[in-house]
Design a protein around this motif. Structure first.
Motif, mmCIF file in Angstrom:
data_model
loop_
_atom_site.group_PDB
_atom_site.id
_atom_site.type_symbol
_atom_site.label_atom_id
_atom_site.label_comp_id
_atom_site.label_asym_id
_atom_site.label_seq_id
_atom_site.Cartn_x
_atom_site.Cartn_y
_atom_site.Cartn_z
ATOM 1 N N SER A 98 -9.425 7.576 -1.014
ATOM 2 C CA SER A 98 -10.583 6.816 -1.473
ATOM 3 C C SER A 98 -11.780 7.118 -0.562
ATOM 4 O O SER A 98 -11.611 7.242 0.659
ATOM 5 N N TYR B 110 0.832 -1.196 0.000
ATOM 6 C CA TYR B 110 0.000 0.000 0.000
ATOM 7 C C TYR B 110 0.871 1.252 0.000
ATOM 8 O O TYR B 110 1.985 1.260 0.526
ATOM 9 N N ASP C 17 -4.167 4.668 -2.042
ATOM 10 C CA ASP C 17 -4.667 3.648 -2.955
ATOM 11 C C ASP C 17 -6.181 3.750 -3.153
ATOM 12 O O ASP C 17 -6.919 4.106 -2.234
ATOM 13 N N ASP C 18 -6.611 3.399 -4.362
ATOM 14 C CA ASP C 18 -8.045 3.220 -4.606
ATOM 15 C C ASP C 18 -8.497 1.958 -3.884
ATOM 16 O O ASP C 18 -7.868 0.902 -4.004
ATOM 17 N N PRO D 30 -11.623 -0.714 -3.346
ATOM 18 C CA PRO D 30 -12.902 -1.120 -3.941
ATOM 19 C C PRO D 30 -14.069 -0.814 -3.004
ATOM 20 O O PRO D 30 -13.922 -0.802 -1.774
ATOM 21 N N HIS D 31 -15.214 -0.528 -3.585
ATOM 22 C CA HIS D 31 -16.399 -0.259 -2.779
ATOM 23 C C HIS D 31 -16.649 -1.413 -1.823
ATOM 24 O O HIS D 31 -16.530 -2.579 -2.176
#
Length: 288
Positions: free
Chosen positions: A206, A140, A169-170, A172-173
């Motif tokens: 994010s 990360y 970092d992106d 995820p939902h």
């Protein structure tokens, strides 16, 4: 006085100065041959040792704290070529602009050094703790914020006593598990040292606050930061997003957090802190 001190049979007696300033004075005959191993200077703040200080260091003068202030405006790390007996802390350090190895050598020559307060614009990537942090956080990525940071030595490892990070970092939902892994890794780099009350700042680029719940967050913080005991914990915009959403669900539309409100009046923040405390995370300021 120093002669009498050196003759005294007890090695525990010390002559301690709060502050010692170099002066171009003429010392009494024989002074330069005296041992200064029982003389302690609480703090010293000069860019580099002058000739007098170099002599005193050779004679065994103890210096507990070095205060750098603004002396690193033009990088000059030659002060790190010397050994300061008794050194336990450094304040306002901008880092070493030369090499990682020279920093390691300096730390090894000062085994009593336990605490370093770093200036906001210090050299972070060229330090043992900076490199260890990057390795520990892999894969990360995160930005270490430019505020004042503190590192402390615990069991021969340099850890953070004060650190603020933004995870880049992106995620995820619904990636609550990833959020926990990130905070878990961060928690391993924060000190439980008696030399420093831990301060941890956490935020995310994010939009994790759009789907995380306060229950999720409390569980993550409890599992990964409660080992620190009392901690000054600052959680960024994502906490505001969580509390705004949850308060709106409970109180109805129009209950969003007012930008002008202080921390104590932010809806849901005080109960959130109390829920954390009931789970063993004793924290100070929560939102920033």
């Amino acid at each position: 006085m120093i002669e009498a001190l050196n003759r005294h049979p007890s090695d525990k007696i010390r002559l301690k100065f709060q502050y010692l300033k170099e002066q171009s004075s003429v010392h009494p005959a024989g002074f330069q041959s005296m041992s200064l191993s029982r003389v302690v200077c609480h703090f010293w703040e000069y860019q580099c040792p002058g000739e007098e200080m170099k002599t005193w260091l050779v004679q065994g003068l103890n210096i507990e704290m070095i205060l750098r202030r603004d002396y690193d405006a033009q990088p000059d790390d030659s002060w790190m070529d010397y050994t300061y007996s008794g050194l336990t802390s450094i304040k306002s350090w901008k880092g070493n602009h030369r090499s990682l190895q020279s920093t390691v050598d300096f730390l090894q020559r000062h085994p009593l050094l336990k605490r370093i307060e770093l200036k906001p614009d210090h050299e972070h990537d060229n330090t043992p703790w900076g490199i260890a942090f990057a390795k520990r956080m892999h894969p990360y990525s995160c930005k270490v914020c430019s505020g004042d940071m503190v590192v402390v030595k615990v069991d021969e490892e340099w850890l953070y006593g004060r650190i603020e990070v933004i995870f880049l970092d992106d995620i995820p939902h619904r990636g609550v598990g990833i959020v926990e892994t990130m905070i878990q890794k961060l928690g391993t780099m924060v000190s439980q040292s008696p030399h420093c009350l831990p301060f941890v700042g956490i935020d995310f680029l994010s939009p994790v606050g759009e789907y995380m719940t306060s229950k999720d967050l409390i569980g993550i913080l409890t599992r990964n930061l409660s080992h620190l005991g009392e901690v000054n914990l600052r959680l960024g915009k994502f906490l505001r997003d969580i509390l705004t959403r949850e308060c709106a669900q409970i109180l109805g539309p129009g209950s969003a957090i007012d930008e002008e409100e202080d921390e104590e009046s932010i809806a849901g923040l005080v109960p959130f802190r109390e829920r954390l405390r009931s789970r063993g995370v004793l924290c100070g300021l929560l939102y920033y």
